[in-house]
Design a protein around this motif. Structure first.
Motif, PDB file in Angstrom:
ATOM      1  N   PRO A  85       0.820  -1.215   0.000  1.00 41.99           N
ATOM      2  CA  PRO A  85       0.000   0.000   0.000  1.00 41.99           C
ATOM      3  C   PRO A  85       0.856   1.268   0.000  1.00 41.99           C
ATOM      4  CG  PRO A  85      -0.688  -1.512   1.747  1.00 41.99           C
ATOM      5  CD  PRO A  85       0.614  -2.019   1.205  1.00 41.99           C
ATOM      6  N   MET A  86       0.319   2.325  -0.564  1.00 43.85           N
ATOM      7  CA  MET A  86       1.063   3.589  -0.604  1.00 43.85           C
ATOM      8  C   MET A  86       1.505   3.990   0.794  1.00 43.85           C
ATOM      9  SD  MET A  86      -1.814   6.519  -1.453  1.00 43.85           S
ATOM     10  CE  MET A  86      -2.341   5.746  -2.954  1.00 43.85           C
ATOM     11  N   GLY A  87       2.721   4.548   0.862  1.00 44.91           N
ATOM     12  CA  GLY A  87       3.267   5.024   2.120  1.00 44.91           C
ATOM     13  C   GLY A  87       3.807   3.937   3.035  1.00 44.91           C
ATOM     14  N   THR A  88       3.883   2.694   2.569  1.00 42.23           N
ATOM     15  CA  THR A  88       4.331   1.577   3.400  1.00 42.23           C
ATOM     16  C   THR A  88       5.805   1.255   3.114  1.00 42.23           C
ATOM     17  OG1 THR A  88       2.107   0.645   3.394  1.00 42.23           O
ATOM     18  CG2 THR A  88       3.898  -0.837   4.002  1.00 42.23           C
ATOM     19  N   LEU A  89       6.618   1.208   4.157  1.00 40.09           N
ATOM     20  CA  LEU A  89       8.024   0.836   3.989  1.00 40.09           C
ATOM     21  C   LEU A  89       8.119  -0.606   3.503  1.00 40.09           C
ATOM     22  CD1 LEU A  89       9.607   2.413   7.188  1.00 40.09           C
ATOM     23  CD2 LEU A  89      10.050   3.080   4.815  1.00 40.09           C
ATOM     24  N   HIS A  90       9.080  -0.867   2.605  1.00 38.57           N
ATOM     25  CA  HIS A  90       9.271  -2.208   2.065  1.00 38.57           C
ATOM     26  C   HIS A  90      10.670  -2.351   1.493  1.00 38.57           C
ATOM     27  CE1 HIS A  90       7.988   0.293  -1.310  1.00 38.57           C
ATOM     28  NE2 HIS A  90       8.631  -0.558  -2.099  1.00 38.57           N
ATOM     29  N   SER A  91      11.105  -3.606   1.339  1.00 37.48           N
ATOM     30  CA  SER A  91      12.403  -3.892   0.728  1.00 37.48           C
ATOM     31  C   SER A  91      12.369  -5.285   0.110  1.00 37.48           C
ATOM     32  CB  SER A  91      13.527  -3.811   1.762  1.00 37.48           C
ATOM     33  OG  SER A  91      13.361  -4.814   2.746  1.00 37.48           O
ATOM     34  N   THR A  92      13.293  -5.516  -0.822  1.00 30.63           N
ATOM     35  CA  THR A  92      13.421  -6.809  -1.476  1.00 30.63           C
ATOM     36  C   THR A  92      14.905  -7.154  -1.540  1.00 30.63           C
ATOM     37  OG1 THR A  92      11.536  -6.215  -2.885  1.00 30.63           O
ATOM     38  CG2 THR A  92      12.797  -8.154  -3.527  1.00 30.63           C
ATOM     39  N   PHE A  93      15.243  -8.413  -1.236  1.00 32.29           N
ATOM     40  CA  PHE A  93      16.632  -8.866  -1.254  1.00 32.29           C
ATOM     41  C   PHE A  93      16.698 -10.212  -1.969  1.00 32.29           C
ATOM     42  CE2 PHE A  93      20.386 -10.959   0.411  1.00 32.29           C
ATOM     43  CZ  PHE A  93      21.331  -9.952   0.345  1.00 32.29           C
ATOM     44  N   ASN A  94      17.629 -10.344  -2.921  1.00 35.98           N
ATOM     45  CA  ASN A  94      17.802 -11.571  -3.680  1.00 35.98           C
ATOM     46  C   ASN A  94      18.663 -12.541  -2.871  1.00 35.98           C
ATOM     47  OD1 ASN A  94      18.545 -13.619  -5.451  1.00 35.98           O
ATOM     48  ND2 ASN A  94      18.990 -12.240  -7.147  1.00 35.98           N
ATOM     49  N   THR A  95      18.108 -13.699  -2.515  1.00 39.73           N
ATOM     50  CA  THR A  95      18.850 -14.701  -1.748  1.00 39.73           C
ATOM     51  C   THR A  95      19.388 -15.831  -2.629  1.00 39.73           C
ATOM     52  OG1 THR A  95      16.809 -15.925  -1.281  1.00 39.73           O
ATOM     53  CG2 THR A  95      17.513 -14.291   0.350  1.00 39.73           C
ATOM     54  N   GLY A  96      19.128 -15.783  -3.916  1.00 41.94           N
ATOM     55  CA  GLY A  96      19.532 -16.866  -4.810  1.00 41.94           C
ATOM     56  C   GLY A  96      20.833 -16.579  -5.539  1.00 41.94           C
ATOM     57  N   TRP A  97      21.232 -17.526  -6.389  1.00 43.49           N
ATOM     58  CA  TRP A  97      22.472 -17.395  -7.145  1.00 43.49           C
ATOM     59  C   TRP A  97      22.266 -16.763  -8.520  1.00 43.49           C
ATOM     60  CZ3 TRP A  97      23.134 -19.619 -11.908  1.00 43.49           C
ATOM     61  CH2 TRP A  97      22.220 -20.606 -12.275  1.00 43.49           C
ATOM     62  N   ARG A  98      21.009 -16.634  -8.937  1.00 43.45           N
ATOM     63  CA  ARG A  98      20.729 -16.032 -10.245  1.00 43.45           C
ATOM     64  C   ARG A  98      20.010 -14.701 -10.048  1.00 43.45           C
ATOM     65  NH1 ARG A  98      16.452 -20.578 -11.424  1.00 43.45           N
ATOM     66  NH2 ARG A  98      18.374 -21.540 -12.050  1.00 43.45           N
ATOM     67  N   PRO A  99      19.988 -13.863 -11.085  1.00 43.61           N
ATOM     68  CA  PRO A  99      19.245 -12.608 -10.964  1.00 43.61           C
ATOM     69  C   PRO A  99      17.778 -12.867 -10.629  1.00 43.61           C
ATOM     70  CG  PRO A  99      20.644 -12.539 -12.903  1.00 43.61           C
ATOM     71  CD  PRO A  99      20.682 -13.958 -12.387  1.00 43.61           C
ATOM     72  N   MET A 100      17.233 -12.013  -9.808  1.00 41.76           N
ATOM     73  CA  MET A 100      15.812 -12.058  -9.456  1.00 41.76           C
ATOM     74  C   MET A 100      15.109 -11.077 -10.391  1.00 41.76           C
ATOM     75  SD  MET A 100      14.317 -11.336  -5.681  1.00 41.76           S
ATOM     76  CE  MET A 100      12.679 -11.832  -5.229  1.00 41.76           C
ATOM     77  N   ARG A 101      14.094 -11.558 -11.114  1.00 39.97           N
ATOM     78  CA  ARG A 101      13.359 -10.707 -12.052  1.00 39.97           C
ATOM     79  C   ARG A 101      11.954 -10.484 -11.512  1.00 39.97           C
ATOM     80  NH1 ARG A 101      12.886 -13.608 -17.042  1.00 39.97           N
ATOM     81  NH2 ARG A 101      12.034 -11.668 -17.863  1.00 39.97           N
ATOM     82  N   ILE A 102      11.544  -9.227 -11.494  1.00 42.12           N
ATOM     83  CA  ILE A 102      10.275  -8.834 -10.889  1.00 42.12           C
ATOM     84  C   ILE A 102       9.560  -7.859 -11.815  1.00 42.12           C
ATOM     85  CG2 ILE A 102       9.226  -7.644  -8.915  1.00 42.12           C
ATOM     86  CD1 ILE A 102      11.795  -8.339  -7.334  1.00 42.12           C
ATOM     87  N   ILE A 103       8.255  -8.053 -12.004  1.00 37.11           N
ATOM     88  CA  ILE A 103       7.429  -7.026 -12.635  1.00 37.11           C
ATOM     89  C   ILE A 103       6.937  -6.120 -11.507  1.00 37.11           C
ATOM     90  CG2 ILE A 103       5.232  -6.567 -13.826  1.00 37.11           C
ATOM     91  CD1 ILE A 103       7.439  -7.709 -15.635  1.00 37.11           C
TER      92      ILE A 103
END
Length: 138
Positions: A85-103
Motif C-alpha cells: 500500500p502507498m506510504g508503506t516501507l518495504h524492501s526486497t533482497f535476492n537470496t539466490g544465485w541467479r538474478p531475481m526478475r520482478i514485474i
C-alpha cells in the motif's frame, strides 16, 4: 503502443537495474507505471516507501526475502505477488544465485521519478546494456 526492452532507458543501481516500459512521463495518457526490475544475486535495496502510489510486485524468476511495513520478513519466489500500500516501507533482497526478475507496477504512476535521486543512480540510453562484475561478499 508497443515497446521492446531496447526501446526504453535502463535505470542502474548498485543492486540491479530497472526498465520502465510504461510511465505517465513516457506514454501519453498513461496513469500507471509498469516495468521490470532485476536484482543481482546477494543484493537488494534499502527499505523505502512511495508516499503517493500503491505498488504490486510479481516475481518472474528467482527467490528472495521481502518486507512490507512492520510485518515479518518473508520468502518470495517465482509466481508470488506482493501488494504494497502507498506510504508503506518495504524492501526486497535476492537470496539466490541467479538474478531475481520482478514485474513492478505503481498506481497511480510517477513514483519511479524519485528513484533518480538515489545515490549511485545511472541511466543508460535505450539499447545500452549494464555491465556487471562479480564481487565477493564480505
Amino acid at each position: 503502443m508497443h515497446r521492446r526492452p531496447d526501446d526504453v532507458p535502463t535505470m542502474v543501481f548498485g543492486w540491479g537495474s530497472i526498465k520502465w516500459h510504461v510511465t505517465p512521463g513516457s506514454v501519453p495518457g498513461a496513469s500507471s507505471t509498469f516495468g521490470e526490475v532485476v536484482i543481482n544475486p546477494g543484493q537488494g535495496h534499502d527499505r523505502h516507501q512511495h508516499p503517493f502510489s500503491d505498488e504490486v510486485l510479481y516475481i518472474i524468476e528467482g527467490e528472495g526475502r521481502q518486507t512490507v511495513g512492520d510485518g515479518p520478513e518473508f520468502a518470495v519466489t517465482a509466481g508470488d505477488a506482493v501488494y504494497i500500500p502507498m506510504g508503506t516501507l518495504h524492501s526486497t533482497f535476492n537470496t539466490g544465485w541467479r538474478p531475481m526478475r520482478i514485474i513492478a507496477t505503481y498506481t497511480p504512476g510517477g513514483a519511479e521519478e524519485a528513484l533518480r535521486d538515489l545515490p549511485g543512480f545511472v541511466e543508460l540510453a535505450p539499447g545500452e546494456h549494464p555491465a556487471w562484475e562479480a564481487v565477493k561478499p564480505g
